[in-house]
Design a protein around this motif. Structure first.
Motif, PDB file in Angstrom:
ATOM      1  N   VAL A   1       5.382 -49.472   8.774  1.00 41.42           N
ATOM      2  CA  VAL A   1       4.274 -48.620   8.334  1.00 41.42           C
ATOM      3  C   VAL A   1       2.993 -49.438   8.170  1.00 41.42           C
ATOM      4  CG1 VAL A   1       3.409 -47.258   6.398  1.00 41.42           C
ATOM      5  CG2 VAL A   1       5.728 -46.852   7.273  1.00 41.42           C
ATOM      6  N   ASN A   2       3.104 -50.607   7.550  1.00 45.45           N
ATOM      7  CA  ASN A   2       1.912 -51.435   7.333  1.00 45.45           C
ATOM      8  C   ASN A   2       1.410 -52.066   8.622  1.00 45.45           C
ATOM      9  OD1 ASN A   2       1.159 -51.589   4.355  1.00 45.45           O
ATOM     10  ND2 ASN A   2       3.378 -51.897   4.260  1.00 45.45           N
TER      11      ASN A   2
ATOM     12  N   ARG B   1      -0.492 -49.489  10.514  1.00 42.60           N
ATOM     13  CA  ARG B   1      -1.827 -49.336   9.922  1.00 42.60           C
ATOM     14  C   ARG B   1      -2.780 -50.422  10.417  1.00 42.60           C
ATOM     15  NH1 ARG B   1      -5.976 -51.439   7.890  1.00 42.60           N
ATOM     16  NH2 ARG B   1      -6.719 -51.167   5.776  1.00 42.60           N
TER      17      ARG B   1
ATOM     18  N   LYS C   1       7.823 -41.264   8.710  1.00 46.00           N
ATOM     19  CA  LYS C   1       7.372 -39.872   8.652  1.00 46.00           C
ATOM     20  C   LYS C   1       6.182 -39.698   9.588  1.00 46.00           C
ATOM     21  CE  LYS C   1       5.792 -38.405   4.673  1.00 46.00           C
ATOM     22  NZ  LYS C   1       5.769 -37.802   3.321  1.00 46.00           N
TER      23      LYS C   1
ATOM     24  N   THR D   1       9.564 -41.915   4.197  1.00 44.50           N
ATOM     25  CA  THR D   1      10.108 -40.911   3.292  1.00 44.50           C
ATOM     26  C   THR D   1      11.610 -41.076   3.216  1.00 44.50           C
ATOM     27  OG1 THR D   1      10.073 -38.538   2.765  1.00 44.50           O
ATOM     28  CG2 THR D   1      10.396 -39.152   5.074  1.00 44.50           C
TER      29      THR D   1
ATOM     30  N   TYR E   1      -0.011 -38.873  10.047  1.00 50.86           N
ATOM     31  CA  TYR E   1       0.662 -38.784   8.764  1.00 50.86           C
ATOM     32  C   TYR E   1       0.271 -37.557   7.943  1.00 50.86           C
ATOM     33  CZ  TYR E   1       2.008 -40.027   3.988  1.00 50.86           C
ATOM     34  OH  TYR E   1       2.551 -40.018   2.732  1.00 50.86           O
ATOM     35  N   ASN E   2      -0.984 -37.141   8.014  1.00 50.01           N
ATOM     36  CA  ASN E   2      -1.489 -36.138   7.075  1.00 50.01           C
ATOM     37  C   ASN E   2      -1.382 -34.723   7.618  1.00 50.01           C
ATOM     38  OD1 ASN E   2      -2.690 -37.629   4.677  1.00 50.01           O
ATOM     39  ND2 ASN E   2      -3.577 -38.751   6.402  1.00 50.01           N
TER      40      ASN E   2
ATOM     41  N   LEU F   1      -1.681 -44.425  11.659  1.00 51.64           N
ATOM     42  CA  LEU F   1      -1.200 -44.150  10.314  1.00 51.64           C
ATOM     43  C   LEU F   1       0.052 -43.282  10.356  1.00 51.64           C
ATOM     44  CD1 LEU F   1      -4.580 -43.335   8.519  1.00 51.64           C
ATOM     45  CD2 LEU F   1      -3.499 -45.565   8.918  1.00 51.64           C
TER      46      LEU F   1
ATOM     47  N   GLY G   1       3.865 -42.667   7.661  1.00 49.80           N
ATOM     48  CA  GLY G   1       4.377 -42.920   6.317  1.00 49.80           C
ATOM     49  C   GLY G   1       5.869 -43.169   6.358  1.00 49.80           C
TER      50      GLY G   1
ATOM     51  N   SER H   1      -1.942 -46.124  -0.592  1.00 54.13           N
ATOM     52  CA  SER H   1      -1.065 -46.313   0.558  1.00 54.13           C
ATOM     53  C   SER H   1      -1.336 -47.654   1.212  1.00 54.13           C
ATOM     54  CB  SER H   1      -1.287 -45.198   1.581  1.00 54.13           C
ATOM     55  OG  SER H   1      -0.989 -43.935   1.041  1.00 54.13           O
ATOM     56  N   TYR H   2      -0.298 -48.258   1.737  1.00 53.15           N
ATOM     57  CA  TYR H   2      -0.356 -49.463   2.547  1.00 53.15           C
ATOM     58  C   TYR H   2      -0.603 -50.716   1.709  1.00 53.15           C
ATOM     59  CZ  TYR H   2      -0.860 -45.724   5.918  1.00 53.15           C
ATOM     60  OH  TYR H   2      -0.663 -44.565   6.620  1.00 53.15           O
TER      61      TYR H   2
ATOM     62  N   GLU I   1      13.563 -44.444   1.509  1.00 51.48           N
ATOM     63  CA  GLU I   1      12.255 -44.728   2.132  1.00 51.48           C
ATOM     64  C   GLU I   1      12.413 -45.520   3.426  1.00 51.48           C
ATOM     65  OE1 GLU I   1       8.615 -45.182  -0.363  1.00 51.48           O
ATOM     66  OE2 GLU I   1      10.068 -45.824  -1.867  1.00 51.48           O
TER      67      GLU I   1
END
Length: 904
Positions: free
Chosen positions: A855-856, A859, A876, A868, A524-525, A864, A866, A497-498, A872
């Motif tokens: 997203v980046n 980060r 998320k 989707t 994110y998780n 964090l 994502g 990721s990233y 894309e």
């Protein structure tokens, strides 16, 4: 710390504590001691007597200033003089000492039990520590006589090193046995000696394999007796079995030996866990929590650079560590598992623990800190090899987060303590510099190393080393690890990721951390549903794995109880449970059951669905299909996208119209000779862009599929376990009853466990054709984890929190739309939220490049998320359920900043 020099009376201000049974002793003090002291020091302030009575004892503190008393010295000091006819301290004490029969450990010979305890202070006042009292002064011949007379052991006595006691090795050559005769410091009375002795007995009883000395009783059965040295000072004497081995140098210890050392430290602490004693508050300056009491002794650190660094360490301790110690686990600890007190054999195994003299009740983690500070002893690789000792310790007693947070500073503080005490004693006893300086030199080397790394960085590295006790790998720099990964990990695996890959080493709640200690808000998780490393889940896993782990062909309570708990959360007809390991396996099994129950082979999924990685579920996951791949038994339906789909949310019955398309798909399958067996639905349509359709969609889709003879499978891997907020399972928001429900990922908070909950009639039709078994599916450890997750969700109110925080977060995100034209649509339910980015709101053209950049950039700013959706372009946001309002505020403020930079 072990020292082989006598501790002599410091010649400065001296308080003497005299506990007696009556106040009449004031007459004796006034008549005998005070005149003598005033006579030898006529220019000093007069002796003052300050009685303070208690219910049982009168304590008299006689204080005088010895600046002008150069000739009043301990009679045990070489070259001491007796001028002006003044008594020595020992003689003055003897004038007041009663002679009574008996011993602290029971009846014994008349070697005079002390009825007075003398505390002699330092030149800067009384630090209240037994270090300030001279040790006993017995010869080897006298030691041999004591051993034979009191313990009935005849043998040759050889002096051994000791800090403040006297130790002798006693060899009984006739019986080929060896012992240690220990004559304790006069400052340690029967209560202290009793604590130490009873602790040794307690440890031997609790952990028989720990190599502690065994107590050898006196001839009359007591554990100790009283003896007096040639100056009439009373001490308590004990005899112990002799342990084999040698005291190592730090360079003798490789990482495996250090790991074993740490293990023994923890085992000893665990053996002492239930031990307590009235003397457990033993006051000794080697106790790290008393670090601030060393400040009066800082003047003896003559080197200005060293003194400044030690001062900084003590200031740091006072500001951050000292206040935290009261909230940590505390008990009686050994407090000196140092190079001088631990014996090893040639292979590095610990063969002996030789001294309990520094025992006290303090923070448990201090035991590990003391061992680290002393055993690392300034070796250049100290910060690297510390991990091995910590790992050994935590393999027995995992550190709590607060303990791990202060461990590094406790190690640093212990080095400062050693430096100060060494300098103080070098000032008092320069003739013994060769030995006294050794522990100070090693501590200074270690403190320099830690300071060069930066005290914050050193503390971080100690903290980082914690919590990885059972992991058989070593930390590696991010760049090196990335290069190694590229060499051995197949390129077929999804990329990291990233744009700048994230190297994570620890998680806690909604936070994850990289090797440098930088924290990242995890939005994110969904796998750690109740938060990273939730202690209740971790403890459930650890406790069960220490007890039993086996398969479901044996009866076990955890398996049955978890099945009962899951069924209780479901509609009445969903009453049969099977356990596997992953969500992919659960969906694979659901497909097998559906095909066997219906004798059909067609499947319906949404256009960008994801349901797993097995051969079967990969065919049900068009998100992962290779270019041009489309299995003939699968028919796709458009996801219910009311923002950009064929039916829009401002149209009447738009969700129901999307649902009707399931019937169209079923007809298409029938026309190909593949009648529908099941439709698989993620009720949140996470991979399709987090669509969370209104209640009208699923009832219509279910009706259409069932009319065609198929079953409805609700895949709750993404949105289940309370993420929607209003229900535990996301399908419940639509008021439907699926035929099969699957779950995985969040079910064990990351531990591999998954389940299929199915109607019993469907299960029975499948069972008539085959049975199902998974070696690890539903094992007791996995079920314990899943039960703990359900408990945490309920006990911490996480489902209701997801609803409340989710509403708050969506409101805050909606507030950004006026500021950022990139935001086209905000949607979701509970803590399942999508933010669709578009290049133009009027055309609704997706903005995938901008979404990737956001997203980046998030980060890089420590948050964090994502992306989707088919393009894309949907951010998320799917955090652990412990996500709170303050985390939502941080996410929104960071996203606001990032969107401004992207649009700019």
């Amino acid at each position: 710390m072990g020292l082989n020099t006598p501790l002599l009376v410091p010649p400065l201000p001296v308080p003497v504590e005299l506990p007696f049974d009556t106040e009449g002793v004031v007459v004796v003090v006034a008549a005998v001691l005070a005149p003598a002291l005033n006579r030898v020091a006529p220019m000093a302030p007069p002796v003052t007597i300050d009685p303070a009575t208690s219910a049982a004892t009168t304590h008299l503190r006689v204080t005088f200033i010895r600046n002008h008393l150069p000739s009043l010295r301990s009679s045990s000091h070489p070259g001491s003089e007796r001028q002006f006819g003044a008594p020595t301290w020992e003689e003055a004490g003897e004038t007041l000492r009663g002679s009574e029969e008996g011993t602290g450990g029971g009846p014994g010979p008349r070697y005079a039990q002390r009825s007075m305890k003398t505390k002699v202070g330092t030149r800067d006042g009384d630090p209240g520590d037994p270090l300030s009292v001279p040790p006993p002064a017995f010869t080897s011949d006298q030691a041999e006589g004591i051993a034979e007379r009191i313990f009935g052991i005849a043998g040759r006595a050889t002096p051994l090193a000791s800090e403040r006691d006297q130790n002798f090795r006693l060899d009984d050559e006739a019986r080929d046995r060896s012992f240690v005769l220990k004559i304790s410091n006069p400052a340690d009375d029967a209560s202290v000696i009793g604590m130490q002795t009873e602790a040794i007995i307690h440890v031997a009883r609790q952990d028989r394999s720990l190599p502690v000395m065994r107590v050898v009783p006196t001839q009359d059965g007591s554990n100790w007796a009283n003896v007096e040295d040639r100056d009439g000072r009373a001490s308590l004497v004990r005899l112990f079995t002799f342990l084999p081995g040698r005291n190592p140098e730090t360079t003798d210890l490789d990482e495996e030996a250090l790991r074993r050392w740490g293990t023994v430290v923890a085992r000893l602490g665990r053996a002492l866990r239930g031990f307590h004693h009235p003397a457990a508050g033993y006051h000794i300056l080697w106790d790290i929590k008393r670090a601030q009491e060393l400040r009066p002794l800082l003047r003896y650190v003559r080197d200005g650079k060293r003194r400044a660094l030690v001062q900084r360490v003590l200031d740091r301790f006072d500001a951050t560590v000292g206040p935290a110690l009261g909230g940590l686990r505390a008990q009686v600890i050994h407090n000196d598992m140092s190079l001088d007190n631990v014996l090893i054999d040639e292979s590095g195994h610990v063969t002996g623990i030789t001294d309990f003299g520094d025992m006290t009740h303090t923070a448990l983690v201090c035991d590990l800190a003391v061992a680290l500070a002393d055993v690392l002893d300034g070796r250049p690789d100290a910060l690297e090899v510390a991990e091995a000792m910590i790992a050994g310790y935590e393999s027995v007693t995992p550190l709590e987060d607060q303990e791990a947070a202060v461990l590094g500073d406790l190690v640093v503080t212990r080095t400062a303590i050693a430096i100060v005490i060494s300098a103080w004693r070098l000032h008092l006893y320069p003739e013994n510099a060769g030995y006294v300086s050794t522990f100070g030199v090693g501590s200074w080397r270690l403190l320099q190393l830690l300071d060069a790394a930066g005290l914050d960085e050193a503390s971080r590295r100690f903290r980082q080393a914690c919590g990885r006790v059972t992991l058989p790998y070593r930390s590696a720099p991010t760049g090196e690890l990335s290069a190694r990964r590229a060499k051995v990990i197949s390129p077929a695996l999804s990329p990291l990721s990233y744009a700048r890959p994230l190297h994570l080493v620890r998680g806690e709640g909604v936070w994850v951390f990289d090797p440098e200690g930088h924290s990242y808000l995890d939005a994110y998780n969904n796998v750690p549903a109740v938060g990273h490393a939730h202690p209740r889940v971790a403890e459930a896993i650890a406790s069960q794995v220490r007890t039993l782990n086996t398969n479901t062909r044996y009866l076990h309570e955890a398996v049955v109880q978890l099945a009962e708990r899951l069924v209780a959360t479901m509609p009445e007809t969903l009453d049969s449970v099977l356990f596997v390991n992953t969500g992919s396996e659960a969906n694979d099994l659901a497909w097998r059951m559906a095909t066997m129950a219906t004798d059909r082979g067609g499947a319906i999924v949404s256009e960008f669905a994801y349901h797993g990685v097995t051969g079967v579920t990969a065919d049900l996951s068009p998100e992962e299909w290779p270019q041009g791949y489309r299995p003939s038994h699968v028919e796709l339906v458009p996801a219910p996208d009311g923002y950009r789909g064929r039916y829009r949310s401002d149209e009447p019955q738009w969700a129901e119209r999307f649902g009707e398309l399931a019937g169209v798909a079923a007809d298409a399958l029938s026309q190909r000779g593949m009648p529908v067996a099941a439709m698989f639905v993620d009720p949140a349509f996470t991979s399709d862009g987090i669509l969370c359709p209104p209640p009208g969609y699923l009832p219509e889709a279910a009706r259409a599929v069932r009319d065609a003879g198929g079953l409805l499978v609700a895949d709750e891997v993404q949105a289940g376990h309370g993420r929607y907020g209003d229900h535990l399972w996301s399908f419940q928001a639509s008021g439907i009853v699926p035929d099969i429900v699957t779950m995985g990922k969040p079910m064990g908070n990351g531990h591999p466990v998954a389940a299929v909950v199915v109607r019993s009639d469907v299960a029975e039709r499948a069972a008539a054709r085959t049975d199902v078994f998974s070696t690890f599916g539903g094992n007791p450890v996995a079920c314990a984890a899943a039960l703990a997750v359900l408990d945490v969700i309920e006990d911490e109110g996480l489902q209701a929190s997801a609803a409340e925080v989710g509403r708050y977060l969506r409101t805050r995100l909606a507030g950004l739309m006026d500021r950022h034209s990139f935001i086209g649509h905000i949607r979701g339910k509970g803590l399942m939220i999508g933010v669709e980015l578009v290049r133009d709101r009027s055309t609704r053209e997706p903005a995938p490049v901008q979404a990737g950049a956001v997203v980046n950039a998030m980060r890089e700013r420590g948050v964090l998320i994502g992306a989707t959706g088919p393009s894309e372009n949907v951010l998320k946001i799917r955090p652990p359920l412990v996500f709170a309002r303050e985390h939502a505020d941080l996410l929104v403020s960071t996203l606001d900043e990032v969107l401004s930079s992207v649009s700019g």
